[in-house]
Structure formats: structure tokens, C-alpha cells
Design a protein around this motif. Structure first.
Motif, PDB file in Angstrom:
ATOM      1  N   LEU A   1      50.301  46.359  86.481  1.00 46.78           N
ATOM      2  CA  LEU A   1      48.849  46.584  86.383  1.00 46.78           C
ATOM      3  C   LEU A   1      48.389  46.428  84.939  1.00 46.78           C
ATOM      4  O   LEU A   1      47.343  45.810  84.668  1.00 46.78           O
TER       5      LEU A   1
ATOM      6  N   LYS B   1      44.713  45.899  83.098  1.00 40.33           N
ATOM      7  CA  LYS B   1      44.114  47.109  83.639  1.00 40.33           C
ATOM      8  C   LYS B   1      44.669  48.293  82.845  1.00 40.33           C
ATOM      9  O   LYS B   1      45.890  48.462  82.753  1.00 40.33           O
TER      10      LYS B   1
ATOM     11  N   THR C   1      46.155  51.545  82.182  1.00 41.58           N
ATOM     12  CA  THR C   1      46.951  52.307  83.143  1.00 41.58           C
ATOM     13  C   THR C   1      47.655  53.476  82.466  1.00 41.58           C
ATOM     14  O   THR C   1      48.154  53.354  81.352  1.00 41.58           O
TER      15      THR C   1
ATOM     16  N   ALA D   1      50.893  44.399  92.392  1.00 39.58           N
ATOM     17  CA  ALA D   1      49.755  44.769  91.545  1.00 39.58           C
ATOM     18  C   ALA D   1      48.525  43.939  91.913  1.00 39.58           C
ATOM     19  O   ALA D   1      47.406  44.468  92.004  1.00 39.58           O
TER      20      ALA D   1
ATOM     21  N   ILE E   1      44.911  45.333  93.252  1.00 42.79           N
ATOM     22  CA  ILE E   1      43.659  45.018  92.532  1.00 42.79           C
ATOM     23  C   ILE E   1      42.685  44.300  93.463  1.00 42.79           C
ATOM     24  O   ILE E   1      41.497  44.648  93.534  1.00 42.79           O
TER      25      ILE E   1
END
Length: 255
Positions: free
Chosen positions: A27, A32, A34, A247, A251
Motif C-alpha cells: 500500500l 498510500k 500507511t 493492495a 485500493i
């Protein structure tokens, strides 16, 4: 808003920590922001992500849970851009004893996450192999539950207990908790049993099973001893490709 994912299964050895580490890293690789929270006193997510054990002996998840240290002070950077970690070690065992009889003990982690200053796209919580205080705290804090399920004979043994606990938590403590999906792990393409387990789980749970399947992969087994997620250890391996696909599925699936 933070999307909080709890990774749980009270059965040990199913790939919870492997999934927590490598999903978080994948991720983050997708840019992103995280946060990985190590909710297991074994501290395997902590060491598997490459955190230095000497640097968090007096400031880890345990100290935040008992109110000794502010939550923001136990968040550490990792070698991966966009990925932070809340480390744990054997101190966390104390929670199971110290929280007995404590009022609102199930909401301690949720309250810590509500106190976060930083915005994360995803928060991933690795749970211990039990349905104890830490796992219940994770379920109460989470938006989504991911259940890793190994493609072996006893795969679905105990899954009913976990899903029953989820129903109770959803009814009494966290109405927003959703089964995000069941993730098939340790899949051996050459093994007929793996295919049978996969077919049985998909027939029973339908679209609640991730399309992505995590294969048995030597490189995936090796990377924890090097303190690296698979995308740093061997990005071309089948394990790395699988977690990056997972992932992407999360998403794009609207988690």
C-alpha cells in the motif's frame, strides 16, 4: 479519513503477520500513507519491517495502551516511504492480565487511533493468534477485517468462532465493522488439496474471498529474517507480485 484494517485469525501460522507486513508495504509503495500496528507480543511485524528493537524498549504499543506514553510518540518511520510502524515486544503480554476487570478495556486502541494527529490512508493492525483482549481491541477499532486462511486441511477450523466474535463485536461495540475479505494463503499450485480448499472456501463465502491468492513462496519465507518486506527483498518474486495485486484489489475495491 483513515481506513482501518484488522488482520486476524485465532489459528496460528496462517500468514497474518506476513500479510500485515507485505500488504502495508505494498500500500505504501502505491503511495498510500500507511501505518502498521504490531498488536502481537511476539513482535514479528516489528522485526519483519526492519525496526530496530533497541529503539523502542520504553516507547511501544504497550506503553501507549496503558497511558504511559502518548500514541504519537510510539510511531516510528520505516525504510519505506509512506510507511510508519507502531512497534511491539513481549511487554504487550501484560495487557491480557492488566486489563482484566478494567472498564472499557475493549476501546483502548480505538481511543488511541482517534487521538492521531497524522492522516493515514490505511492503518493495518496485526493481531495475535487468539481472541484475547488485543484482538478484540483491534476489531473494535477497525473498519474492515481481513482473515488469512491457509490452503490446508484444517483451513476452516475455528473460522466460525472468529466470525461469531465479529458478530458480537459488531452488535455491541462496533457497528461499522465489515468482513473485508478472506485471503487464501500458502497456495501450492501443484497440490490438489490447495485447489480443493480454495474451491470450498469460494463456494461457501462467494465474493467475500479475495481474487488474489498468496502462493507458497520461498522468498516470502526468507524475507522476515532479513527484516525486509518482500517488495524490498525480492520485488520480482511471486510473493511480491501477489501482495502488490492484493493492495491493488483493496485500493480499487473501495476499502
Amino acid at each position: 479519513m483513515n481506513k482501518i484494517i484488522c488482520i486476524a485469525n485465532q489459528k496460528g501460522g496462517v500468514g497474518k503477520t506476513t500479510t500485515a507486513i507485505n500488504l502495508s508495504a505494498s500500500l505504501a509503495a502505491a503511495e498510500k500513507k500507511t501505518l502498521l500496528i504490531d498488536g502481537d507480543s511476539q513482535g514479528n511485524s516489528t522485526s519483519g519491517i526492519g525496526a530496530d528493537r533497541a529503539s523502542f524498549q520504553t516507547a511501544n504499543l504497550y506503553h501507549a495502551m496503558i497511558g504511559q506514553v502518548p500514541f504519537k510518540d510510539v510511531i516510528m518511520k520505516t525504510a519505506i516511504p509512506h510507511l510508519d510502524v507502531v512497534p511491539s515486544n513481549q511487554d504487550l503480554i501484560g495487557i491480557e492480565v492488566e486489563f482484566v476487570g478494567l472498564d472499557h478495556k475493549e476501546t483502548k486502541l480505538k481511543n488511541l487511533l482517534n487521538s492521531l494527529d497524522a492522516d493515514y490512508d490505511f492503518i493495518v493492525i496485526d493481531c495475535p493468534p487468539s481472541l484475547g483482549v488485543m484482538t478484540v481491541n483491534a476489531l473494535v477499532a477497525a473498519d474492515y477485517l481481513i482473515v488469512p486462511l491457509q490452503c490446508e486441511y484444517y483451513a476452516m477450523e475455528g473460522l466460525g468462532y472468529l466470525l461469531n466474535t465479529v458478530k458480537l463485536v459488531k452488535a455491541q461495540l462496533n457497528p461499522r465493522l465489515t468482513l473485508g475479505g478472506i485471503l487464501l494463503t500458502m497456495f501450492d499450485q501443484r497440490n490438489l488439496l490447495s485447489h480443493r480448499v480454495s474451491d470450498d472456501v469460494r463456494q461457501h463465502f462467494g465474493d467475500k474471498v479475495f481474487k488474489t491468492v498468496i502462493p507458497r513462496n520461498v522468498r516470502l519465507s526468507e524475507c522476515p529474517s532479513h527484516g525486509q518486506p518482500i517488495i524490498l527483498y525480492d520485488i520480482k518474486s511471486r510473493g511480491a507480485v501477489a501482495y502488490m495485486e492484493m493492495a491493488r484489489e483493496i485500493i480499487q475495491g473501495g476499502f
